[in-house]
Design a protein around this motif. Structure first.
Motif, PDB file in Angstrom:
ATOM      1  N   TYR A 119       0.797  -1.223   0.000  1.00  0.00           N
ATOM      2  CA  TYR A 119       0.000   0.000   0.000  1.00  0.00           C
ATOM      3  C   TYR A 119       0.832   1.276   0.000  1.00  0.00           C
ATOM      4  O   TYR A 119       0.363   2.312   0.458  1.00  0.00           O
ATOM      5  CB  TYR A 119      -0.926  -0.008   1.220  1.00  0.00           C
ATOM      6  CG  TYR A 119      -1.807  -1.227   1.299  1.00  0.00           C
ATOM      7  CD1 TYR A 119      -2.854  -1.416   0.406  1.00  0.00           C
ATOM      8  CD2 TYR A 119      -1.584  -2.206   2.266  1.00  0.00           C
ATOM      9  CE1 TYR A 119      -3.663  -2.537   0.473  1.00  0.00           C
ATOM     10  CE2 TYR A 119      -2.388  -3.333   2.342  1.00  0.00           C
ATOM     11  CZ  TYR A 119      -3.426  -3.498   1.441  1.00  0.00           C
ATOM     12  OH  TYR A 119      -4.221  -4.615   1.516  1.00  0.00           O
ATOM     13  N   ALA A 120       2.053   1.233  -0.527  1.00  0.00           N
ATOM     14  CA  ALA A 120       2.899   2.425  -0.495  1.00  0.00           C
ATOM     15  C   ALA A 120       2.604   3.397  -1.624  1.00  0.00           C
ATOM     16  O   ALA A 120       2.827   4.600  -1.497  1.00  0.00           O
ATOM     17  CB  ALA A 120       4.377   2.031  -0.524  1.00  0.00           C
ATOM     18  N   THR A 163       3.631  -5.751   7.163  1.00  0.00           N
ATOM     19  CA  THR A 163       3.938  -5.166   5.856  1.00  0.00           C
ATOM     20  C   THR A 163       2.811  -4.260   5.394  1.00  0.00           C
ATOM     21  O   THR A 163       3.052  -3.161   4.869  1.00  0.00           O
ATOM     22  CB  THR A 163       4.168  -6.279   4.820  1.00  0.00           C
ATOM     23  OG1 THR A 163       5.255  -7.106   5.255  1.00  0.00           O
ATOM     24  CG2 THR A 163       4.482  -5.711   3.453  1.00  0.00           C
ATOM     25  N   ALA A 164       1.575  -4.705   5.570  1.00  0.00           N
ATOM     26  CA  ALA A 164       0.425  -3.895   5.169  1.00  0.00           C
ATOM     27  C   ALA A 164       0.413  -2.564   5.909  1.00  0.00           C
ATOM     28  O   ALA A 164       0.231  -1.497   5.313  1.00  0.00           O
ATOM     29  CB  ALA A 164      -0.870  -4.662   5.424  1.00  0.00           C
ATOM     30  N   THR A 166       2.912  -0.924   7.632  1.00  0.00           N
ATOM     31  CA  THR A 166       4.023   0.006   7.382  1.00  0.00           C
ATOM     32  C   THR A 166       3.972   0.581   5.973  1.00  0.00           C
ATOM     33  O   THR A 166       4.309   1.751   5.776  1.00  0.00           O
ATOM     34  CB  THR A 166       5.382  -0.668   7.635  1.00  0.00           C
ATOM     35  OG1 THR A 166       5.485  -1.873   6.858  1.00  0.00           O
ATOM     36  CG2 THR A 166       5.559  -1.001   9.103  1.00  0.00           C
ATOM     37  N   SER A 167       3.527  -0.212   5.002  1.00  0.00           N
ATOM     38  CA  SER A 167       3.424   0.337   3.642  1.00  0.00           C
ATOM     39  C   SER A 167       2.328   1.404   3.587  1.00  0.00           C
ATOM     40  O   SER A 167       2.474   2.419   2.896  1.00  0.00           O
ATOM     41  CB  SER A 167       3.168  -0.775   2.614  1.00  0.00           C
ATOM     42  OG  SER A 167       1.926  -1.410   2.814  1.00  0.00           O
ATOM     43  N   GLY A 168       1.233   1.198   4.343  1.00  0.00           N
ATOM     44  CA  GLY A 168       0.191   2.212   4.390  1.00  0.00           C
ATOM     45  C   GLY A 168       0.658   3.500   5.051  1.00  0.00           C
ATOM     46  O   GLY A 168       0.327   4.607   4.601  1.00  0.00           O
ATOM     47  N   LEU A 169       1.453   3.384   6.106  1.00  0.00           N
ATOM     48  CA  LEU A 169       2.023   4.570   6.743  1.00  0.00           C
ATOM     49  C   LEU A 169       3.002   5.274   5.815  1.00  0.00           C
ATOM     50  O   LEU A 169       3.095   6.512   5.808  1.00  0.00           O
ATOM     51  CB  LEU A 169       2.712   4.174   8.044  1.00  0.00           C
ATOM     52  CG  LEU A 169       1.759   3.755   9.179  1.00  0.00           C
ATOM     53  CD1 LEU A 169       2.532   3.070  10.293  1.00  0.00           C
ATOM     54  CD2 LEU A 169       0.999   4.965   9.726  1.00  0.00           C
ATOM     55  N   LEU A 203      -6.133   1.104   8.234  1.00  0.00           N
ATOM     56  CA  LEU A 203      -4.987   0.600   8.986  1.00  0.00           C
ATOM     57  C   LEU A 203      -5.355  -0.249  10.207  1.00  0.00           C
ATOM     58  O   LEU A 203      -4.745  -1.305  10.423  1.00  0.00           O
ATOM     59  CB  LEU A 203      -4.078   1.754   9.404  1.00  0.00           C
ATOM     60  CG  LEU A 203      -3.115   2.266   8.320  1.00  0.00           C
ATOM     61  CD1 LEU A 203      -2.369   3.499   8.817  1.00  0.00           C
ATOM     62  CD2 LEU A 203      -2.132   1.183   7.907  1.00  0.00           C
ATOM     63  N   PRO A 204      -6.305   0.166  11.030  1.00  0.00           N
ATOM     64  CA  PRO A 204      -6.620  -0.673  12.196  1.00  0.00           C
ATOM     65  C   PRO A 204      -7.061  -2.082  11.813  1.00  0.00           C
ATOM     66  O   PRO A 204      -6.761  -3.049  12.516  1.00  0.00           O
ATOM     67  CB  PRO A 204      -7.750   0.096  12.894  1.00  0.00           C
ATOM     68  CG  PRO A 204      -7.561   1.511  12.467  1.00  0.00           C
ATOM     69  CD  PRO A 204      -7.075   1.426  11.053  1.00  0.00           C
ATOM     70  N   VAL A 205      -7.765  -2.204  10.690  1.00  0.00           N
ATOM     71  CA  VAL A 205      -8.222  -3.527  10.256  1.00  0.00           C
ATOM     72  C   VAL A 205      -7.073  -4.291   9.609  1.00  0.00           C
ATOM     73  O   VAL A 205      -6.906  -5.501   9.825  1.00  0.00           O
ATOM     74  CB  VAL A 205      -9.409  -3.400   9.281  1.00  0.00           C
ATOM     75  CG1 VAL A 205      -9.970  -4.774   8.935  1.00  0.00           C
ATOM     76  CG2 VAL A 205     -10.497  -2.530   9.872  1.00  0.00           C
ATOM     77  N   LEU A 206      -6.240  -3.601   8.834  1.00  0.00           N
ATOM     78  CA  LEU A 206      -5.075  -4.262   8.237  1.00  0.00           C
ATOM     79  C   LEU A 206      -4.179  -4.846   9.321  1.00  0.00           C
ATOM     80  O   LEU A 206      -3.589  -5.913   9.155  1.00  0.00           O
ATOM     81  CB  LEU A 206      -4.278  -3.268   7.388  1.00  0.00           C
ATOM     82  CG  LEU A 206      -4.945  -2.697   6.142  1.00  0.00           C
ATOM     83  CD1 LEU A 206      -4.023  -1.679   5.478  1.00  0.00           C
ATOM     84  CD2 LEU A 206      -5.306  -3.798   5.154  1.00  0.00           C
ATOM     85  N   GLY A 207      -4.082  -4.130  10.434  1.00  0.00           N
ATOM     86  CA  GLY A 207      -3.217  -4.571  11.517  1.00  0.00           C
ATOM     87  C   GLY A 207      -3.667  -5.847  12.192  1.00  0.00           C
ATOM     88  O   GLY A 207      -2.882  -6.493  12.898  1.00  0.00           O
ATOM     89  N   THR A 208      -4.917  -6.242  12.000  1.00  0.00           N
ATOM     90  CA  THR A 208      -5.399  -7.488  12.597  1.00  0.00           C
ATOM     91  C   THR A 208      -4.874  -8.713  11.859  1.00  0.00           C
ATOM     92  O   THR A 208      -4.930  -9.826  12.385  1.00  0.00           O
ATOM     93  CB  THR A 208      -6.935  -7.545  12.592  1.00  0.00           C
ATOM     94  OG1 THR A 208      -7.406  -7.630  11.227  1.00  0.00           O
ATOM     95  CG2 THR A 208      -7.540  -6.317  13.262  1.00  0.00           C
TER      96      THR A 208
END
Length: 351
Positions: A119-120, A163-164, A166-169, A203-208
């Motif tokens: 997601y970068a 990975t999801a 950090t790439s989003g951030l 992001l909160p959902v990706l982090g799960t």
């Protein structure tokens, strides 16, 4: 009078679940007949899937894409491409793979189609980078833009949560910096704010580690918008520091962006009130830098350079390298300011 100019970059985007099935159609549309599929060693399965879709168009796989695009990797890929008579590439994977495709496009005129899995948003930019002798060199050239980008949320279903996130951030960092770039404009501001909002939602959902299809689609949309913003504006302090950290210390790219994001934002946003207001709206928070710090921490991303293995004694060398050729920035920065900023990022002090 401030009269911003906006120049749209050429982009062909296919978006939606199952769109990977159109990969062969997109390479045909791009005029590619003998395609080398690029990937990292961990994305060999995706490369095999792409090869099966491409059929006889695929002449081989180069699976040695590496973070920060080392010059030696570019040379090896060029040899393979020449031996196989490739007339283009498919970049199957994240920023490392897309970075390699850009380098081959720049060095050998090999066009490519991007098949992103993170997601970068780097596939939407004309910015290239390569590393030689521990120094990351970057530039901007339209020739490194892909002929097409195929965004398929189904391909991101197995991306590790870390990975999801950090790439989003990383993508959010693109948009924040685009908001205060000297060549920002109303269209960029609108895309940046929406892109940040999309990623903050996802992001909160990706982090799960088990994000649903709708969330993955939202995150890809955010990456598309944030990458477009970076591609149309001038990079600033955030990207300069991250490029130096990556080239000099070989730090992981997205994780470095995540750790640096709140600290550079805290330094720059007071000098860019319109940008700060847009970030606050996107985050739905009264303090942009504090909200970014909270987002990084709660997402489980690295929140300090120390976590990434940086030694405090290395910060001075990073500062010196950053100041040799500084990027445009809304707020002037001197050696003392930069060292203070790096110290905060190293320790993870909340922005």
């Amino acid at each position: 009078m401030n009269a911003p100019a906006y120049e749209a970059l050429p982009a062909r985007v296919v978006f939606g679940a199952g769109s990977v099935a159109r990969l062969a159609e997109e390479t045909d549309h791009a005029g590619l007949r003998r395609v080398l599929v690029l990937c990292t060693p961990t994305q060999r399965g995706l490369a095999g899937h792409a090869t099966a879709i491409l059929g006889e168009r695929a002449v081989g796989v180069f699976e040695q894409a590496r973070m920060h695009v080392p010059l030696a990797t570019i040379s090896d890929a060029l040899v393979v491409a020449a031996e196989l008579g490739a007339d283009g590439c498919v970049a199957a994977g994240g920023g490392s793979t897309i970075g390699l495709a850009k380098a081959l496009s720049l060095r050998a005129g090999l066009p490519y189609v991007a098949l992103p899995t993170t997601y970068a948003g780097s596939e939407m930019t004309p910015i290239w980078g390569l590393t030689e002798d521990f120094r990351k060199l970057t530039g901007r050239d339209r020739s490194v833009l892909p002929r097409a980008v195929v965004y398929d949320p189904e391909l991101t279903a197995t991306v590790p949560a870390a990975t999801a996130v950090t790439s989003g951030l990383n993508a959010i960092a693109h948009a924040v910096e685009a908001l205060y770039a000297p060549d920002s404009s109303p269209p960029i501001a609108a895309m940046a704010e929406r892109g940040i909002r999309d990623l903050v939602e996802a992001l909160p959902v990706l982090g799960t580690g088990t994000p649903d299809a709708a969330t993955r689609a939202t995150a890809l949309q955010g990456a598309w918008l944030c990458g477009t913003c970076l591609g149309a504006t001038t990079m600033g302090l955030h990207h300069k520091v991250c490029h130096v950290l990556g080239g000099l210390l070989d730090l992981p790219h997205a994780e470095t962006h995540a750790a640096m994001l709140p600290h550079v934002a805290a330094f720059n946003l007071p000098a860019a009130p319109d940008a700060a207001a847009a970030v606050r709206r996107a985050l739905n928070a009264p303090d942009a830098a504090a909200a970014l710090s909270k987002l990084v921490t709660e997402s489980g991303a690295p929140s300090s350079l120390a976590e990434l293995g940086v030694r405090r004694s290395q910060l001075r060398a990073v500062a010196e390298e950053t100041l040799i050729t500084p990027y445009a920035n809304p707020r002037p920065i001197n050696r003392q300011d930069l060292l203070h900023l790096l110290e905060k990022a190293w320790s993870g002090t909340p922005a």
